[in-house]
Write a protein that holds these residues in place. Structure first.
Motif, PDB file in Angstrom:
ATOM      1  N   GLY A  79       0.814  -1.208   0.000  1.00  0.00           N
ATOM      2  CA  GLY A  79       0.000   0.000   0.000  1.00  0.00           C
ATOM      3  C   GLY A  79       0.846   1.256   0.000  1.00  0.00           C
ATOM      4  O   GLY A  79       0.561   2.213  -0.726  1.00  0.00           O
ATOM      5  N   GLY A  80       1.919   1.256   0.809  1.00  0.00           N
ATOM      6  CA  GLY A  80       2.796   2.414   0.850  1.00  0.00           C
ATOM      7  C   GLY A  80       3.520   2.641  -0.461  1.00  0.00           C
ATOM      8  O   GLY A  80       3.591   3.764  -0.973  1.00  0.00           O
ATOM      9  N   LEU A  81       4.061   1.566  -1.042  1.00  0.00           N
ATOM     10  CA  LEU A  81       4.755   1.697  -2.326  1.00  0.00           C
ATOM     11  C   LEU A  81       3.790   2.082  -3.438  1.00  0.00           C
ATOM     12  O   LEU A  81       4.121   2.879  -4.317  1.00  0.00           O
ATOM     13  N   GLY A  82       2.582   1.490  -3.393  1.00  0.00           N
ATOM     14  CA  GLY A  82       1.600   1.814  -4.424  1.00  0.00           C
ATOM     15  C   GLY A  82       1.234   3.282  -4.417  1.00  0.00           C
ATOM     16  O   GLY A  82       1.117   3.920  -5.469  1.00  0.00           O
ATOM     17  N   THR A  83       1.076   3.850  -3.228  1.00  0.00           N
ATOM     18  CA  THR A  83       0.734   5.273  -3.115  1.00  0.00           C
ATOM     19  C   THR A  83       1.901   6.160  -3.537  1.00  0.00           C
ATOM     20  O   THR A  83       1.742   7.135  -4.268  1.00  0.00           O
ATOM     21  N   ARG A  84       3.109   5.778  -3.092  1.00  0.00           N
ATOM     22  CA  ARG A  84       4.284   6.608  -3.370  1.00  0.00           C
ATOM     23  C   ARG A  84       4.701   6.550  -4.842  1.00  0.00           C
ATOM     24  O   ARG A  84       5.151   7.558  -5.414  1.00  0.00           O
ATOM     25  N   LEU A  85       4.585   5.389  -5.457  1.00  0.00           N
ATOM     26  CA  LEU A  85       5.123   5.210  -6.804  1.00  0.00           C
ATOM     27  C   LEU A  85       4.084   5.295  -7.905  1.00  0.00           C
ATOM     28  O   LEU A  85       4.412   5.163  -9.089  1.00  0.00           O
ATOM     29  N   SER A  86       2.824   5.520  -7.557  1.00  0.00           N
ATOM     30  CA  SER A  86       1.763   5.441  -8.557  1.00  0.00           C
ATOM     31  C   SER A  86       1.907   6.490  -9.661  1.00  0.00           C
ATOM     32  O   SER A  86       1.540   6.233 -10.810  1.00  0.00           O
ATOM     33  N   LYS A  87       2.435   7.666  -9.332  1.00  0.00           N
ATOM     34  CA  LYS A  87       2.575   8.701 -10.360  1.00  0.00           C
ATOM     35  C   LYS A  87       3.698   8.379 -11.331  1.00  0.00           C
ATOM     36  O   LYS A  87       3.592   8.610 -12.531  1.00  0.00           O
ATOM     37  N   ARG A  88       4.802   7.828 -10.807  1.00  0.00           N
ATOM     38  CA  ARG A  88       5.924   7.474 -11.681  1.00  0.00           C
ATOM     39  C   ARG A  88       5.668   6.164 -12.416  1.00  0.00           C
ATOM     40  O   ARG A  88       6.103   5.989 -13.552  1.00  0.00           O
ATOM     41  N   TYR A  89       4.998   5.232 -11.739  1.00  0.00           N
ATOM     42  CA  TYR A  89       4.720   3.909 -12.318  1.00  0.00           C
ATOM     43  C   TYR A  89       3.222   3.641 -12.219  1.00  0.00           C
ATOM     44  O   TYR A  89       2.756   2.970 -11.299  1.00  0.00           O
ATOM     45  N   PRO A  90       2.447   4.182 -13.158  1.00  0.00           N
ATOM     46  CA  PRO A  90       0.993   4.120 -13.042  1.00  0.00           C
ATOM     47  C   PRO A  90       0.406   2.719 -13.062  1.00  0.00           C
ATOM     48  O   PRO A  90      -0.729   2.524 -12.648  1.00  0.00           O
ATOM     49  N   ASN A  91       1.165   1.708 -13.518  1.00  0.00           N
ATOM     50  CA  ASN A  91       0.651   0.338 -13.532  1.00  0.00           C
ATOM     51  C   ASN A  91       1.051  -0.446 -12.291  1.00  0.00           C
ATOM     52  O   ASN A  91       0.912  -1.670 -12.252  1.00  0.00           O
ATOM     53  N   ILE A  92       1.523   0.246 -11.249  1.00  0.00           N
ATOM     54  CA  ILE A  92       2.145  -0.427 -10.109  1.00  0.00           C
ATOM     55  C   ILE A  92       1.215  -1.435  -9.433  1.00  0.00           C
ATOM     56  O   ILE A  92       1.629  -2.544  -9.090  1.00  0.00           O
ATOM     57  N   LEU A  93      -0.056  -1.087  -9.270  1.00  0.00           N
ATOM     58  CA  LEU A  93      -0.943  -2.012  -8.562  1.00  0.00           C
ATOM     59  C   LEU A  93      -1.266  -3.249  -9.386  1.00  0.00           C
ATOM     60  O   LEU A  93      -1.405  -4.346  -8.843  1.00  0.00           O
ATOM     61  N   ARG A  94      -1.376  -3.066 -10.689  1.00  0.00           N
ATOM     62  CA  ARG A  94      -1.621  -4.246 -11.528  1.00  0.00           C
ATOM     63  C   ARG A  94      -0.410  -5.176 -11.503  1.00  0.00           C
ATOM     64  O   ARG A  94      -0.551  -6.400 -11.518  1.00  0.00           O
ATOM     65  N   HIS A  95       0.788  -4.599 -11.451  1.00  0.00           N
ATOM     66  CA  HIS A  95       1.983  -5.430 -11.327  1.00  0.00           C
ATOM     67  C   HIS A  95       2.012  -6.136  -9.971  1.00  0.00           C
ATOM     68  O   HIS A  95       2.487  -7.276  -9.867  1.00  0.00           O
ATOM     69  N   MET A  96       1.520  -5.464  -8.938  1.00  0.00           N
ATOM     70  CA  MET A  96       1.510  -6.069  -7.609  1.00  0.00           C
ATOM     71  C   MET A  96       0.588  -7.292  -7.551  1.00  0.00           C
ATOM     72  O   MET A  96       0.868  -8.263  -6.844  1.00  0.00           O
TER      73      MET A  96
END
Length: 467
Positions: free
Chosen positions: A299-316
């Motif tokens: 959750g922390g990484l998803g929130t922090r990195l979502s702007k730079r890596y917009p697909n972060i949650l789908r990768h998770m």
């Protein structure tokens, strides 16, 4: 303003739950988790090891409690229809928690009957687990519908993570208390612990919900229905959403993979690693500590990195499913090399991977629940809850049946455990493949709905690509 496919509009109100209110609703999840760990983990261990019953007995009972949760869309539909009434969803939640608490106490008390008279004990257990399923379905579905309806769109993924983390906290706390209180084991100790947990759960639910609905408003305003739909019409409306259908398929497969090992994990510790009841109850705590850490980190990484890596949650989602499969393959090796294998560490890693994919999946669920032309949060949550419950019931029964049959054919408990864990690992890898296909389908699907959320927020929900 969101332009909907049919031309109707949905307007953000600017209202919704505060972070403190979201945290309070998470306290209800603590209550649900505290009862769940006793009825689906500890009671299972007692039936298999202390009462020497075949694993299919608790497997069928827990599977039954999941099976009756196919009624979740009905509970959600009921709470949707009364959602305009003050405190309506809160009443559904509290009522479900009352049923859950009393039924859990009945299930614990059935251990005495099972020892004295097997058939009377089975009848009592069946009745108790049926009503456990009704209580979980009613309370849990209504809670999620309330969250989806009253939480601002931008806060839904984070809110989902908060309430699920708190549920894990409840599971861990109760598992730790059980590991302390249940050694040396007796049926009366189990009944007393379940009664205390049930009373605390009901009290906590009432306190947590007090005034929440009255002090908040729906996060979005949707056009009123021209007529009151029937349950079939509301369900059909939700099922016409292609994203909802694909997500339902993912929920079913991933939960089938998750629950297949649910009732054989503690017996693994008791039969092959020589652990006591308290020690195997602590295994559940270890697993859920991993889930908790996975949720917090993801959750922390998803929130922090979502702007730079917009697909972060789908990768998770994909990473979490693959990690879960690898951890389960490790448990298969643990069964074949017991008692030398580092079981606690392996189970912790399984929980860590489970928590990672859960955060992304829950965020997607909350965002999808709030979409559509009408307020159908209860029905949507009910559909996904039913998919999870049916998968859970099938997985638990399949896991225990597979274990019993393999143990009979091979005369080896180690081979039986390894077989179940291996099959489950394969299902998690299949879930990862479905998640990849789901992402590609969403990316290829035209976005017919202009959202008030930013593109980054849409990506956080794991739904559609930036335009």
């Amino acid at each position: 303003m969101d332009t909907l496919p049919s031309g109707h509009t949905e307007t953000a109100t600017g209202h919704g739950l505060s972070w403190f209110s979201i945290f309070r609703l998470g306290m209800v999840q603590i209550a649900l988790g505290s009862i769940a760990v006793l009825t689906t983990s500890t009671l299972n261990r007692v039936m298999v090891v202390e009462l020497a019953l075949a694993a299919i007995v608790p497997g069928a009972l827990v599977g039954l409690h999941y099976g009756v949760q196919i009624s979740r869309p009905l509970w959600g539909f009921g709470s949707d229809r009364t959602s305009d009434t003050p405190n309506a969803r809160s009443r559904w939640i509290v009522g479900g928690m009352f049923v859950l608490a009393f039924s859990a106490i009945g299930a614990a008390a059935s251990t005495i009957l099972l020892e004295a008279n097997l058939w009377l004990g089975l009848i009592a257990s069946i009745v108790a687990f049926v009503f456990i399923g009704f209580g979980v379905g009613c309370s849990g579905t209504s809670l999620l519908a309330l969250l989806a309806n009253r939480t601002a769109p931008a806060r839904r993924p984070a809110a989902a993570s908060i309430v699920w983390v708190l549920m894990i906290v409840g599971i861990i706390f109760t598992a730790i208390m059980g590991s302390i209180f249940l050694d040396p084991y007796s049926h009366n100790r189990l009944i007393a612990l379940t009664a205390c947990a049930g009373a605390a759960a009901v009290a906590l639910t009432i306190i947590a919900l007090w005034g929440v609905e009255r002090s908040s408003k729906p996060a979005t305003i949707k056009p009123p229905s021209l007529h009151e739909p029937t349950f079939r019409e509301a369900l059909s409306e939700v099922w016409e959403d292609r994203q909802a259908r694909l997500f339902t398929a993912f929920v079913f497969l991933s939960m089938l993979a998750y629950f297949t090992q649910d009732l054989i994990l503690e017996p693994l510790g008791g039969l092959l690693f020589g652990m006591s009841v308290g020690e195997t109850t602590a295994l559940a705590s270890t697993q859920h500590q991993g889930v908790l850490l996975g949720m917090l980190v993801a959750g922390g990484l998803g929130t922090r990195l979502s702007k730079r890596y917009p697909n972060i949650l789908r990768h998770m989602i994909v990473f979490g499913c693959i990690g879960s499969g690898a951890a389960l393959a490790g448990l298969g090796l643990a069964a074949l090399s017991a008692p030398q294998w580092p079981l606690q560490a392996n189970i912790f890693l399984l929980g860590l991977a489970n928590g990672t994919f859960a955060v992304a999946a829950i965020g997607t669920m909350m965002s999808l629940a709030g979409r559509g032309e009408r307020s159908r949060e209860g029905v949507r949550m009910g559909v996904w809850g039913a998919a999870q419950a049916v998968a859970g019931g099938l997985g638990i029964v399949a896991g225990t049946v597979m274990f019993d049959i393999t143990r009979f054919l091979t005369a080896s408990e180690a081979v039986a455990f390894a077989t179940v864990f291996g099959v489950e690992a394969g299902m998690f890898l299949a879930s990862a493949a479905l998640a990849v296909a789901m992402s590609r389908t969403f990316a290829a699907q035209p976005n017919t709905q202009q959202s008030t959320q930013t593109n980054d927020e849409t990506f956080d929900a794991g739904l559609t690509p930036a335009e």
